[in-house]
Design a protein around this motif. Structure first.
Motif, PDB file in Angstrom:
ATOM      1  N   ALA A  38       0.749  -1.069   0.028  1.00  0.00           N
ATOM      2  CA  ALA A  38      -0.312   0.282  -0.262  1.00  0.00           C
ATOM      3  C   ALA A  38       0.888   1.002  -0.009  1.00  0.00           C
ATOM      4  O   ALA A  38       1.780   1.700   0.912  1.00  0.00           O
ATOM      5  CB  ALA A  38      -0.705   0.154   0.954  1.00  0.00           C
ATOM      6  N   GLY A  39       0.212   1.659  -0.416  1.00  0.00           N
ATOM      7  CA  GLY A  39       1.192   3.170  -1.068  1.00  0.00           C
ATOM      8  C   GLY A  39       2.591   3.079  -1.874  1.00  0.00           C
ATOM      9  O   GLY A  39       3.335   3.982  -1.903  1.00  0.00           O
ATOM     10  N   ALA A  40       2.843   2.152  -2.045  1.00  0.00           N
ATOM     11  CA  ALA A  40       4.063   1.935  -3.200  1.00  0.00           C
ATOM     12  C   ALA A  40       3.480   0.995  -4.461  1.00  0.00           C
ATOM     13  O   ALA A  40       2.572   1.192  -4.643  1.00  0.00           O
ATOM     14  CB  ALA A  40       4.853   0.456  -2.111  1.00  0.00           C
ATOM     15  N   ASP A  41       4.938   0.946  -5.318  1.00  0.00           N
ATOM     16  CA  ASP A  41       4.218  -0.085  -6.464  1.00  0.00           C
ATOM     17  C   ASP A  41       3.790  -1.149  -6.356  1.00  0.00           C
ATOM     18  O   ASP A  41       4.780  -1.727  -5.105  1.00  0.00           O
ATOM     19  CB  ASP A  41       5.474   0.654  -7.190  1.00  0.00           C
ATOM     20  N   PRO A  42       3.282  -1.934  -6.772  1.00  0.00           N
ATOM     21  CA  PRO A  42       2.844  -3.102  -6.689  1.00  0.00           C
ATOM     22  C   PRO A  42       3.952  -4.230  -6.907  1.00  0.00           C
ATOM     23  O   PRO A  42       5.462  -3.973  -7.669  1.00  0.00           O
ATOM     24  CB  PRO A  42       1.813  -3.833  -7.576  1.00  0.00           C
ATOM     25  N   LEU A  43       3.456  -5.189  -6.757  1.00  0.00           N
ATOM     26  CA  LEU A  43       5.077  -6.451  -6.314  1.00  0.00           C
ATOM     27  C   LEU A  43       4.675  -7.409  -7.989  1.00  0.00           C
ATOM     28  O   LEU A  43       3.973  -7.228  -7.890  1.00  0.00           O
ATOM     29  CB  LEU A  43       4.762  -7.108  -5.519  1.00  0.00           C
ATOM     30  N   PRO A  44       5.861  -7.256  -8.553  1.00  0.00           N
ATOM     31  CA  PRO A  44       6.082  -8.251  -9.857  1.00  0.00           C
ATOM     32  C   PRO A  44       6.332  -9.259  -9.293  1.00  0.00           C
ATOM     33  O   PRO A  44       7.445  -9.173  -8.733  1.00  0.00           O
ATOM     34  CB  PRO A  44       6.366  -7.858 -10.933  1.00  0.00           C
TER      35      PRO A  44
END
Length: 164
Positions: A28-34
């Motif tokens: 949350a509040g950051a880039d999503p996880l690939p």
């Protein structure tokens, strides 16, 4: 419609909590996880639950320790002299290091830091913990040749610089 299957890069937002509902990690509040599905980039129980999911799917997954970071082994943390680490090293509980066991390298984590000693533990900090994931699938794409060869994604779009 694209689905999460082995060899695809899935892109997720997630929040991880423990049994008490305490947030352990979140995107949350950051880039999503690939992550590269089928390559063991995430814990087994979560990867299994995401198989076949599509963009927009929201999933709540409970992962038992045996499908997460394993059962906690009952071993004492081993003290190592603080002098074995560079004086400027910002040692923190939960930091991971690789150590030479004589039979190859194995991960250890800092269990506690004292003035003269650093206590190392072979248990992952989340070993023995039931993991609760709230996940939203926000993207699915084909892995690049480099990603497939390396076994992990190189950024959200596969173009991030990466060297081995």
């Amino acid at each position: 419609m694209s689905q999460i299957v082995d060899g695809k890069v899935a892109i997720i937002h997630y929040t991880l909590t423990d049994d008490a509902g305490e947030t352990l990690d979140s995107s949350a509040g950051a880039d999503p996880l690939p992550y590269l599905h089928g390559a063991g980039n995430i814990v087994e129980g979560l990867e299994e639950a995401l198989t076949g999911k599509a963009i927009g799917d929201k999933v709540d997954v409970v992962v038992p320790p045996e499908k997460g970071y394993g059962a906690r082994e009952d071993v004492e943390s081993q003290p190592v002299s603080r002098d074995a680490f560079p004086p400027e090293a910002p040692l923190q509980v939960g930091m991971q290091f690789m150590v030479d066991t004589g039979n190859g390298y194995a991960p250890v984590w800092i269990a506690r830091v004292e003035e003269d000693a650093v206590y190392l533990d072979g248990n992952h900090p989340l070993a023995g913990v039931t993991l609760h994931f709230a996940v939203e699938v926000v993207g699915i794409r084909d892995a690049t040749e480099d990603e497939a060869a390396h076994g992990h994604p190189h950024g959200l779009d596969g173009t991030a610089g990466h060297h081995h």
